[in-house]
Write a protein that holds these residues in place. Structure first.
Motif, PDB file in Angstrom:
ATOM      1  N   ARG A  12      98.851  87.942  78.140  1.00 45.07           N
ATOM      2  CA  ARG A  12      99.885  87.383  77.263  1.00 45.07           C
ATOM      3  C   ARG A  12     101.191  87.201  78.040  1.00 45.07           C
ATOM      4  NH1 ARG A  12     104.967  88.213  75.516  1.00 45.07           N
ATOM      5  NH2 ARG A  12     104.622  90.427  75.151  1.00 45.07           N
ATOM      6  N   ASP A  13     101.900  88.274  78.326  1.00 43.22           N
ATOM      7  CA  ASP A  13     103.175  88.129  79.032  1.00 43.22           C
ATOM      8  C   ASP A  13     102.940  87.656  80.467  1.00 43.22           C
ATOM      9  OD1 ASP A  13     105.923  88.265  79.223  1.00 43.22           O
ATOM     10  OD2 ASP A  13     106.064  90.273  78.409  1.00 43.22           O
ATOM     11  N   HIS A 201     108.505  98.500  77.400  1.00 39.43           N
ATOM     12  CA  HIS A 201     108.052  97.186  77.870  1.00 39.43           C
ATOM     13  C   HIS A 201     109.194  96.649  78.740  1.00 39.43           C
ATOM     14  CE1 HIS A 201     106.166  93.082  77.023  1.00 39.43           C
ATOM     15  NE2 HIS A 201     107.318  92.785  77.609  1.00 39.43           N
ATOM     16  N   HIS A 203     110.916  94.464  82.005  1.00 39.30           N
ATOM     17  CA  HIS A 203     110.808  93.356  82.961  1.00 39.30           C
ATOM     18  C   HIS A 203     111.505  93.739  84.259  1.00 39.30           C
ATOM     19  CE1 HIS A 203     108.694  90.145  80.763  1.00 39.30           C
ATOM     20  NE2 HIS A 203     108.965  90.942  79.731  1.00 39.30           N
ATOM     21  N   ASN A 237     106.558  91.694  84.899  1.00 41.36           N
ATOM     22  CA  ASN A 237     106.572  92.899  84.054  1.00 41.36           C
ATOM     23  C   ASN A 237     106.368  94.127  84.937  1.00 41.36           C
ATOM     24  OD1 ASN A 237     105.762  90.690  82.118  1.00 41.36           O
ATOM     25  ND2 ASN A 237     105.719  92.411  80.722  1.00 41.36           N
TER      26      ASN A 237
HETATM   27 ZN    ZN Z   1     107.949  90.782  77.908  1.00 43.69          ZN
END
Ligand code: ZN
Ligand code: KIV
Length: 509
Positions: A12-13, A201, A203, A237
């Motif tokens: 996804r990310d 989560h 980055h 990420n």
């Molecule tokens: Zn993200």
């Protein structure tokens, strides 16, 4: 010891980053690695992003048996309904709702007041609970949000039925001590904290994603969200391999457990790099080529005396083996299959046979065939149609290229479709251009753009295998072709043809 759950968001990310898109077959290949690695949750995609994403999430939901499958959704009822449709066949589905809580996102992106955001969060979590027993709620841009407002949104989400609360550092802006303070504040002040899982989560815009994730764990987060090789928007990420190996290597300090089988890390990393047609940066922690190499004399001396002098973890602990390939051109199919099992591959008999034939052919072309070559052969055959052209597609029969540094390159290419053979000649700006133009003269494909053309060498040495990836795009669809050969022009032609065959099959001329 508390258990840290790992949510992998490579699909996804990670996949939403430029140059990282994957087709369904490729996604399912990554899913297999993640399941065998025992991650706790696979974030499979964002179903409303496109029809392709919706179908991929549904297929992954049906395929996964070993862990929870989650999908991303905006806080709107139509997204939630679509996400339910995509996930309804999953054995353990989760919806991942997100809504921004920072002043800058609320004002400019959402154009909503804080009161509206709070109301929307509560309403949509409650709505999602009608379908889902497991609802994750992310306060997007949490690290740049007002702490008291953040707390009120988290409280609203928990009271409305969220089971996981994620506080992302969406723009990679925070420092470890700010993250630690944010989690401590929210966990210490929200009612019902012990009934929900808190997630980090992060980055990596400032290279702090792993440090920030560890800081969150230090303040009580028990879910980490990460990607294989740290893929993701912008600088990526948090890397799964970095967090997991940090937790294992410094268990004395972190005092937590996690279920991930670290010996699958290298295999997963190679699979993902192979799929996106990239190589790991040389110094990438854990999976880069130099991650376990000791060059300086003084280091080598220390290593010989005792490996722990300069090595904090072993290559074996992440699944890197001694490259002691004992197979050669005289090896039999059975020994070959056993060796693939040792490398962690369980293939169908047809795939074993296909890989075996290519391995034998490679032994005739290359002096030393090593694990990297074998991994490349297996991945190619599992993920692409390189050697098995689509039914009715074009096959490469032969090609000739003349090239020099003072005239245009010339190429003659002969292709076969069914029983018919076709040959064309073309001039070009270099041998690849000439050969591709000769193919175009035969195939006359629909107008398309070249999104990606990469050549990687699989191992060291002049006779290395060239691994070519071509991504073509037309009408918003992309088609990936792969080619593997010790001859990079042949690899390029195979990759281009493979992508063209898919483009043609999708939209017959
Ligand atoms: Zn993200
Ligand atoms: O970075 C982020 O904030 C996200 C959310 C959608 C969780 O990816």
């Amino acid at each position: 010891m508390s258990l840290i759950k790992v949510l992998d968001t490579t699909l996804r990310d990670g996949e939403q980053a430029p140059g990282c898109s994957m087709n369904l077959k490729e996604k399912l290949e990554v899913v297999k690695c993640l399941e065998r690695m025992h991650v706790d949750v696979i974030e499979a995609g964002f179903p409303v992003a496109s029809q392709g994403d919706f179908e991929a999430v549904s297929a992954i939901a049906s395929a996964v048996t070993e862990c929870r499958v989650c999908a991303l959704s905006r806080c709107v009822t139509s997204d939630i309904d679509a996400t339910w449709k995509a996930l309804k066949n999953a054995s353990s589905p989760r919806i991942h709702l997100f809504l921004a809580t920072s002043p800058i996102h609320m004002q400019y992106k959402l154009q909503m007041t804080p009161a509206e955001v709070l109301e929307r969060a509560k309403k949509m979590v409650a709505y999602a609970r009608k379908h889902f027993g497991d609802v994750e709620f992310s306060c997007e841009d949490a690290t740049r949000s007002d702490r008291e407002f953040l707390l009120s949104v988290v409280q609203g989400a928990i009271d409305s039925g969220a089971s996981v609360i994620d506080l992302p550092d969406t723009v990679g802006y925070a420092t470890p001590w700010e993250v630690e303070e944010m989690f401590r504040y929210v966990l210490g002040n929200v009612r019902g904290a012990s009934d929900v899982t808190f997630a980090a989560h992060c980055h990596n815009d400032l290279g702090l994603a792993t440090a920030n994730t560890l800081a969150a764990i230090h303040s009580g987060a028990t879910q980490v969200e990460c990607t294989i090789n740290g893929l993701g928007e912008r600088a990526g990420n948090t890397s799964l391999e970095e967090v997991v190996m940090s937790l294992l290597t410094r268990k004395d300090l972190h005092q937590v457990d996690c279920r991930v089988d670290s010996t699958m890390i290298y295999r997963a990393s190679q699979t993902v790099y192979n799929i996106i047609g990239q190589k790991p940066p040389m110094t990438k922690p854990i999976v880069g080529r130099n991650a376990f190499v000791h060059e300086a004399g003084v280091h080598q001396h220390g290593m010989l005396a005792n490996a722990s002098t300069y090595q904090i973890m072993t290559p074996e602990s992440v699944g890197i083996r001694d490259n002691g390939l004992v197979l050669g051109k005289h090896s039999g199919r059975h020994a070959f299959e056993e060796y693939l099992k040792e490398l962690g591959y369980r293939l169908t008999p047809e795939l074993v046979q296909l890989c075996f034939e290519q391995f034998k052919a490679l032994c005739d072309r290359k002096k030393v065939v090593n694990d990297a070559d074998l991994r490349a052969i297996v991945t190619h055959n599992k993920v692409t149609e390189v050697t098995a052209p689509l039914e009715g597609g074009y096959e490469l029969v032969r090609f000739v290229v003349y090239t020099s540094n003072f005239t245009s390159a010339t190429s003659t290419v002969c292709l076969k479709k069914g029983k018919e053979k076709m040959e064309q000649v073309a001039l070009g700006d270099g041998p690849i251009d000439a050969a591709f133009k000769a193919i175009d003269n035969i195939v006359k494909p629909k107008e398309h753009t070249f999104d990606i053309y990469t050549i990687n060498s699989i191992s060291e040495g002049k006779d290395t295998l060239g691994d070519v990836m071509v991504k073509l795009r037309t009408d918003g669809h992309s088609y990936t072709g792969r080619g593997l050969s010790t001859d990079i022009i042949e690899a390029s032609l195979l990759a281009y043809l493979s992508a063209l065959n898919q483009l043609i099959a999708a939209e017959p001329l």
